[in-house]
Design a protein around this motif. Structure first.
Motif, short mmCIF file in Angstrom:
data_model
loop_
_atom_site.label_atom_id
_atom_site.label_comp_id
_atom_site.label_asym_id
_atom_site.label_seq_id
_atom_site.Cartn_x
_atom_site.Cartn_y
_atom_site.Cartn_z
N ASN A 121 1.12 0.28 0.71
CA ASN A 121 0.12 1.34 0.43
C ASN A 121 0.01 2.68 1.33
OD1 ASN A 121 -1.44 2.74 -1.65
ND2 ASN A 121 -3.36 1.84 -0.67
N ARG A 122 -0.05 1.92 2.81
CA ARG A 122 -0.22 3.05 3.76
C ARG A 122 1.33 3.79 4.03
NH1 ARG A 122 -3.21 -1.23 6.86
NH2 ARG A 122 -5.47 -0.90 6.63
N ILE A 123 2.13 3.03 3.98
CA ILE A 123 3.47 3.74 4.28
C ILE A 123 3.61 4.84 3.07
CG2 ILE A 123 5.82 3.27 4.05
CD1 ILE A 123 4.77 2.61 6.84
N VAL A 176 1.05 -9.55 -8.73
CA VAL A 176 1.66 -8.31 -8.18
C VAL A 176 0.76 -7.04 -8.91
CG1 VAL A 176 4.12 -8.65 -8.04
CG2 VAL A 176 3.32 -7.64 -10.29
N CYS A 177 0.79 -6.08 -7.98
CA CYS A 177 -0.12 -4.81 -8.54
C CYS A 177 1.04 -3.56 -8.65
CB CYS A 177 -1.06 -4.38 -7.28
SG CYS A 177 -0.33 -4.36 -5.58
N ALA A 178 0.40 -2.44 -8.99
CA ALA A 178 1.44 -1.26 -8.98
C ALA A 178 2.20 -0.84 -7.80
CB ALA A 178 0.47 0.18 -9.51
N MET A 208 6.18 -0.20 -7.22
CA MET A 208 6.56 0.94 -6.43
C MET A 208 7.44 0.68 -5.51
SD MET A 208 6.24 3.83 -8.10
CE MET A 208 7.00 4.69 -6.52
N ALA A 209 7.12 -0.43 -4.76
CA ALA A 209 7.96 -1.08 -3.33
C ALA A 209 9.21 -1.24 -3.90
CB ALA A 209 7.21 -1.95 -2.94
N LEU A 222 15.41 -0.37 -4.95
CA LEU A 222 16.30 0.18 -5.63
C LEU A 222 16.72 1.31 -5.22
CD1 LEU A 222 15.26 -1.03 -9.22
CD2 LEU A 222 16.94 -2.05 -7.99
N GLN A 223 15.97 2.43 -5.07
CA GLN A 223 16.50 3.75 -4.62
C GLN A 223 17.32 3.74 -3.46
OE1 GLN A 223 12.57 5.97 -4.83
NE2 GLN A 223 13.09 6.62 -7.11
#
Length: 443
Positions: free
Chosen positions: A144-146, A290-292, A296-297, A302-303
């Protein structure tokens, strides 16, 4: 731990402070990131004296709603309990801030430099606290911080005036021309304003075993066939079982046929794949693990590693997720699952894509004869109405025992921010191939 969280030039820091007193909008943009009044001893500035002056300015603004004038700052410095030498240095910085001429500041340059300044500060801070997060096994907090550091951006959109007819019409045309993603079902698309929209969350609801996973899977396959990259997160059904269902649908083969004729499947799949540039990636997680932020991580990975960016994301399903904030309790179900839904919806906003997900219908929606009741409403949502309140489009899947014998099911649009509500569509189900067919709107 070193509390000086930013390494930067004194010239830039002086320019930031000077521009703050010239431009209140700029000051308000950076204030939430750089104000450390509630974090004793912490400095994002290389020179802690600059941080101190910035913090004093923030305190003054909170009380007076304006950036303090030079005299106000000097009086405050005079009153603080510090050695005279420190006071002289602080006064010297204040004098420099107010001596700087507006012509010496390039607004575009300083805003870009300050944005980078804050990103670097937050990234450095994330690294400093990473060790503690690892020891506490609070990995999502570290992510989350990153992510917070990477997403910092100064909004330059000053809103839209209704008096600016040309710009208003330009944006309206852009919205109307914006590509939607088709569900693959004509009536369905028409009811949600020509398909699924970016930044929106679509929620399917049904009783347990009510085919919400199957419905989302059919939409994923339809999107894939139209050349879209689909990412499916599954928390209950295994990725292997889902992939088997997808192969049954794509190749129109039964499970037994696939097991007995793997070469036949490969041949049919190859034929389908030659006609689409789409893809479906299945990612399985344990239930309630897991959470959102975790989702996203994974998308970021994947990206980064596969250069693969989803056009649409499927999350199966909300009640099997945690919030990003581990201090919240699921005991307060309305607030808890509303926050879960908002966090998942933010994925749609951040990636500028639609997100399709699901929740469960409670016992009130079940029929004593098996299956669901013929009519399901938002009152039947299991656990939390917070999901319904957050969703852009909320759909119930109803299938009575009699409907199941006929291989029929009905979907109803209980909430629809884009068009009508109360519309019901009949679908037929080919269970052998896990394939849905839209039969038409029901009056």
């Amino acid at each position: 731990m070193n509390k000086n969280l930013k390494i930067s030039s004194n010239i830039l820091e002086s320019m930031i402070l000077s521009y703050c007193r010239m431009n209140t909008s700029f000051f308000l943009k950076i204030k939430p990131y750089l104000d450390t009044n509630k974090r004793k001893g912490v400095s994002y500035f290389n020179d802690p004296k600059n941080q101190r002056i910035f913090n004093i300015a923030c305190q003054c603004f909170d009380k007076l709603k304006v950036f303090p004038v030079k005299k106000t700052l000097l009086i405050i410095i005079e009153k603080i309990k510090e050695e005279d030498e420190i006071k002289l240095l602080l006064n010297s910085i204040i004098n420099k801030i107010f001596e700087t001429d507006k012509k010496e500041i390039d607004p575009e340059f300083i805003e870009k430099e300050t944005e980078d300044f804050i990103k670097e500060a937050k990234a450095y801070e994330a690294i400093l606290y990473a060790q503690q997060d690892i020891e506490d096994k609070n990995y999502s907090n570290m992510v989350n911080r990153i992510e917070e550091a990477a997403r910092i951006s100064f909004d330059k959109d000053l809103g839209l005036s209704i008096r600016d007819v040309d710009e208003s019409l330009r944006r309206i045309r852009k919205l109307d021309q914006e590509a939607r993603i088709s569900t693959g079902y004509t009536n369905f698309d028409n009811i949600i304003d020509s398909g699924m929209h970016s930044k929106e969350i679509v929620v399917f609801s049904s009783i347990p075993g009510g085919y919400k996973t199957g419905f989302m899977g059919n939409i994923a396959i339809n999107c894939f066939l139209e050349g879209k990259k689909c990412l499916v997160f599954t928390f209950e059904t295994s990725s292997e079982r889902l992939s088997m269902r997808y192969f049954q649908n794509i190749a129109e083969m039964s499970k037994l046929d696939i097991i007995n004729d793997e070469e036949g499947l490969a041949e049919k799949a190859k034929e389908v794949y030659s006609e689409t540039g789409g893809d479906i990636i299945l990612k399985e997680y344990n239930t309630n693990s897991v959470c959102a932020n975790d989702l996203m991580a994974f998308i970021s990975d994947l990206q980064m590693h596969k250069k693969w960016v989803p056009d649409i994301v499927f999350v199966d399903y909300l009640l099997l997720m945690q919030t990003n904030d581990k201090t919240l309790s699921s005991g307060e179900s309305y607030r808890y699952f509303k926050i879960v839904t908002e966090e998942v919806r933010n994925i749609a906003k951040n990636l500028y894509i639609p997100v399709v997900t699901a929740c469960q219908i409670n016992r009130e929606g079940m029929s004593e004869r098996g299956g669901s009741k013929a009519t399901l409403t938002a009152k039947s949502i299991a656990e939390s109405r917070g999901i319904f309140d957050t969703a852009d489009i909320f759909i119930t899947i109803a299938q009575t025992a009699a409907d199941k014998k006929k291989n029929n099911m009905y979907i109803s649009f209980v909430k629809n921010r884009n068009d009508r509500t109360g519309v019901k569509i009949l679908f037929s189900v080919d269970y052998e191939h896990h394939k849905l067919k839209e039969e038409g709107v029901v009056n």
